[in-house]
Write a protein that holds these residues in place. Structure first.
Motif, PDB file in Angstrom:
ATOM      1  N   THR A 163      12.633 -13.012   4.570  1.00 47.18           N
ATOM      2  CA  THR A 163      12.597 -12.328   3.279  1.00 47.18           C
ATOM      3  C   THR A 163      11.233 -12.538   2.640  1.00 47.18           C
ATOM      4  OG1 THR A 163      14.966 -12.644   2.967  1.00 47.18           O
ATOM      5  CG2 THR A 163      13.677 -12.124   1.003  1.00 47.18           C
ATOM      6  N   LEU A 164      10.674 -11.467   2.144  1.00 45.79           N
ATOM      7  CA  LEU A 164       9.337 -11.491   1.566  1.00 45.79           C
ATOM      8  C   LEU A 164       9.410 -11.073   0.104  1.00 45.79           C
ATOM      9  CD1 LEU A 164       6.270 -11.729   2.133  1.00 45.79           C
ATOM     10  CD2 LEU A 164       6.333  -9.329   2.758  1.00 45.79           C
ATOM     11  N   TYR A 165       8.758 -11.838  -0.738  1.00 48.10           N
ATOM     12  CA  TYR A 165       8.691 -11.539  -2.170  1.00 48.10           C
ATOM     13  C   TYR A 165       7.264 -11.145  -2.506  1.00 48.10           C
ATOM     14  CZ  TYR A 165      13.146 -13.975  -2.306  1.00 48.10           C
ATOM     15  OH  TYR A 165      14.446 -14.364  -2.080  1.00 48.10           O
ATOM     16  N   LEU A 166       7.077  -9.978  -3.106  1.00 49.56           N
ATOM     17  CA  LEU A 166       5.787  -9.508  -3.614  1.00 49.56           C
ATOM     18  C   LEU A 166       5.996  -9.240  -5.096  1.00 49.56           C
ATOM     19  CD1 LEU A 166       5.102  -6.803  -0.859  1.00 49.56           C
ATOM     20  CD2 LEU A 166       4.165  -9.108  -0.939  1.00 49.56           C
ATOM     21  N   LEU A 167       5.503 -10.119  -5.953  1.00 47.96           N
ATOM     22  CA  LEU A 167       5.812 -10.036  -7.373  1.00 47.96           C
ATOM     23  C   LEU A 167       4.557 -10.093  -8.229  1.00 47.96           C
ATOM     24  CD1 LEU A 167       8.829 -12.504  -7.313  1.00 47.96           C
ATOM     25  CD2 LEU A 167       8.924 -10.008  -7.341  1.00 47.96           C
ATOM     26  N   GLY A 168       4.643  -9.489  -9.398  1.00 42.33           N
ATOM     27  CA  GLY A 168       3.525  -9.510 -10.322  1.00 42.33           C
ATOM     28  C   GLY A 168       3.983  -9.645 -11.754  1.00 42.33           C
ATOM     29  N   ARG A 169       3.051 -10.122 -12.601  1.00 39.43           N
ATOM     30  CA  ARG A 169       3.303 -10.292 -14.038  1.00 39.43           C
ATOM     31  C   ARG A 169       1.978 -10.167 -14.771  1.00 39.43           C
ATOM     32  NH1 ARG A 169       6.549 -12.112 -18.019  1.00 39.43           N
ATOM     33  NH2 ARG A 169       5.661 -13.488 -19.586  1.00 39.43           N
ATOM     34  N   SER A 170       2.008  -9.523 -15.921  1.00 43.05           N
ATOM     35  CA  SER A 170       0.782  -9.342 -16.707  1.00 43.05           C
ATOM     36  C   SER A 170       0.183 -10.665 -17.152  1.00 43.05           C
ATOM     37  CB  SER A 170       1.062  -8.504 -17.961  1.00 43.05           C
ATOM     38  OG  SER A 170       1.090  -7.138 -17.656  1.00 43.05           O
ATOM     39  N   ILE A 171      -1.137 -10.679 -17.159  1.00 44.35           N
ATOM     40  CA  ILE A 171      -1.905 -11.796 -17.704  1.00 44.35           C
ATOM     41  C   ILE A 171      -3.141 -11.218 -18.369  1.00 44.35           C
ATOM     42  CG2 ILE A 171      -1.124 -13.438 -15.935  1.00 44.35           C
ATOM     43  CD1 ILE A 171      -3.972 -13.159 -14.697  1.00 44.35           C
ATOM     44  N   ASP A 172      -3.853 -12.054 -19.104  1.00 43.02           N
ATOM     45  CA  ASP A 172      -5.158 -11.681 -19.646  1.00 43.02           C
ATOM     46  C   ASP A 172      -6.227 -12.196 -18.691  1.00 43.02           C
ATOM     47  OD1 ASP A 172      -4.113 -10.548 -21.999  1.00 43.02           O
ATOM     48  OD2 ASP A 172      -3.998 -12.522 -22.946  1.00 43.02           O
ATOM     49  N   HIS A 173      -7.324 -11.454 -18.607  1.00 44.10           N
ATOM     50  CA  HIS A 173      -8.431 -11.889 -17.755  1.00 44.10           C
ATOM     51  C   HIS A 173      -9.733 -11.448 -18.411  1.00 44.10           C
ATOM     52  CE1 HIS A 173     -11.027 -12.488 -14.294  1.00 44.10           C
ATOM     53  NE2 HIS A 173     -10.042 -13.210 -13.760  1.00 44.10           N
ATOM     54  N   PRO A 174     -10.715 -12.343 -18.513  1.00 43.23           N
ATOM     55  CA  PRO A 174     -11.958 -12.000 -19.221  1.00 43.23           C
ATOM     56  C   PRO A 174     -12.753 -10.855 -18.577  1.00 43.23           C
ATOM     57  CG  PRO A 174     -12.163 -14.130 -18.098  1.00 43.23           C
ATOM     58  CD  PRO A 174     -10.731 -13.721 -18.001  1.00 43.23           C
ATOM     59  N   GLN A 175     -12.559 -10.608 -17.284  1.00 40.46           N
ATOM     60  CA  GLN A 175     -13.286  -9.510 -16.642  1.00 40.46           C
ATOM     61  C   GLN A 175     -12.721  -8.138 -16.981  1.00 40.46           C
ATOM     62  OE1 GLN A 175     -13.969  -9.923 -12.431  1.00 40.46           O
ATOM     63  NE2 GLN A 175     -14.579 -12.057 -12.649  1.00 40.46           N
ATOM     64  N   ARG A 176     -11.503  -8.092 -17.508  1.00 44.41           N
ATOM     65  CA  ARG A 176     -10.883  -6.813 -17.856  1.00 44.41           C
ATOM     66  C   ARG A 176     -10.165  -6.902 -19.197  1.00 44.41           C
ATOM     67  NH1 ARG A 176     -12.313  -1.989 -15.564  1.00 44.41           N
ATOM     68  NH2 ARG A 176     -12.778  -2.379 -13.388  1.00 44.41           N
ATOM     69  N   PRO A 177     -10.930  -7.016 -20.292  1.00 49.33           N
ATOM     70  CA  PRO A 177     -10.273  -7.007 -21.604  1.00 49.33           C
ATOM     71  C   PRO A 177      -9.761  -5.596 -21.912  1.00 49.33           C
ATOM     72  CG  PRO A 177     -12.653  -6.940 -21.851  1.00 49.33           C
ATOM     73  CD  PRO A 177     -12.383  -7.113 -20.384  1.00 49.33           C
ATOM     74  N   PRO A 178      -8.859  -5.456 -22.863  1.00 52.87           N
ATOM     75  CA  PRO A 178      -8.401  -4.120 -23.255  1.00 52.87           C
ATOM     76  C   PRO A 178      -9.583  -3.265 -23.718  1.00 52.87           C
ATOM     77  CG  PRO A 178      -7.002  -5.811 -24.219  1.00 52.87           C
ATOM     78  CD  PRO A 178      -8.178  -6.518 -23.603  1.00 52.87           C
ATOM     79  N   THR A 179      -9.497  -1.963 -23.471  1.00 53.32           N
ATOM     80  CA  THR A 179     -10.548  -1.027 -23.887  1.00 53.32           C
ATOM     81  C   THR A 179      -9.918   0.141 -24.643  1.00 53.32           C
ATOM     82  OG1 THR A 179     -10.415   0.365 -21.912  1.00 53.32           O
ATOM     83  CG2 THR A 179     -11.871  -1.585 -21.792  1.00 53.32           C
ATOM     84  N   LYS A 180     -10.768   0.990 -25.186  1.00 56.46           N
ATOM     85  CA  LYS A 180     -10.294   2.186 -25.885  1.00 56.46           C
ATOM     86  C   LYS A 180      -9.877   3.289 -24.917  1.00 56.46           C
ATOM     87  CE  LYS A 180     -13.192   1.298 -29.869  1.00 56.46           C
ATOM     88  NZ  LYS A 180     -14.357   1.712 -30.642  1.00 56.46           N
TER      89      LYS A 180
END
Length: 183
Positions: free
Chosen positions: A97-114
């Motif tokens: 069985t293989l689990y491929l999972l993700g969850r949001s985080i903040d990262h300085p290389q990709r801050p929110p933009t307009k």
């Protein structure tokens, strides 16, 4: 919200107490677990099966099984583009069985933009399990709980997540096309 079926995939939809939609797609696909993993993990292939993805980029590789990815999803009509930064991890159990999972985080290389509304992925990903007696098949569960942010009508949100829950239809088609080209 309910359950629906299409092409052997069962989709379950729920809205939680905070109004955040969750979707789950489940079925069996005629692709071995490891080949499906490789295909799903190849960011160059994502646009082959998901026409809503505009851009996707691995920002940081933490280990062979953990990375940080930025993804931008196209807007449509009156809906603005969305983007995510998420931590992805994979783990395989002894039973295959293989689990491929993700969850949001903040990262300085990709801050929110307009350019896009920063959505939040509470959890998303795949559970891939070998089908006993069928080495060419995978039982899969796709799940996603995401807050698309902004003021979107509930119908747009549920339709988008339902489309994601049924995504294996396009994934299998893209996989077959890819395999045919690369035999």
């Amino acid at each position: 919200m309910g359950q629906s079926e299409k092409d052997g995939i069962t989709c379950y939809m729920v809205i939680d107490e905070n109004g955040i939609a969750m979707a789950r797609g489940e079925g069996v696909v005629g692709i071995p677990v490891q080949e499906l993993r490789e295909f799903l993990s190849d960011n160059k292939r994502v646009k082959d099966y998901d026409d809503m993805v505009d851009k996707i980029e691995v920002i940081e590789i933490i280990s062979p099984n953990i990375d940080i990815t930025w993804q931008k999803v196209k807007g449509m009509l009156v809906v603005s583009p969305r983007d995510y930064v998420y931590l992805s991890c994979s783990r395989q159990k002894e039973d295959g069985t293989l689990y491929l999972l993700g969850r949001s985080i903040d990262h300085p290389q990709r801050p929110p933009t307009k350019d896009a509304v920063r959505a939040f992925l509470h959890i998303g990903g795949w559970i891939l399990k070998p089908v006993e007696g069928r080495p060419d098949a995978t039982h899969y569960i796709y799940m996603v709980k995401t807050d698309l942010k902004g003021s979107l009508p509930k119908g747009i949100v549920t339709n988008a997540l339902k489309k994601q829950a049924f995504r294996m239809i396009e994934i299998e088609q893209a996989f077959r096309k890819y395999k045919k080209k690369n035999v």
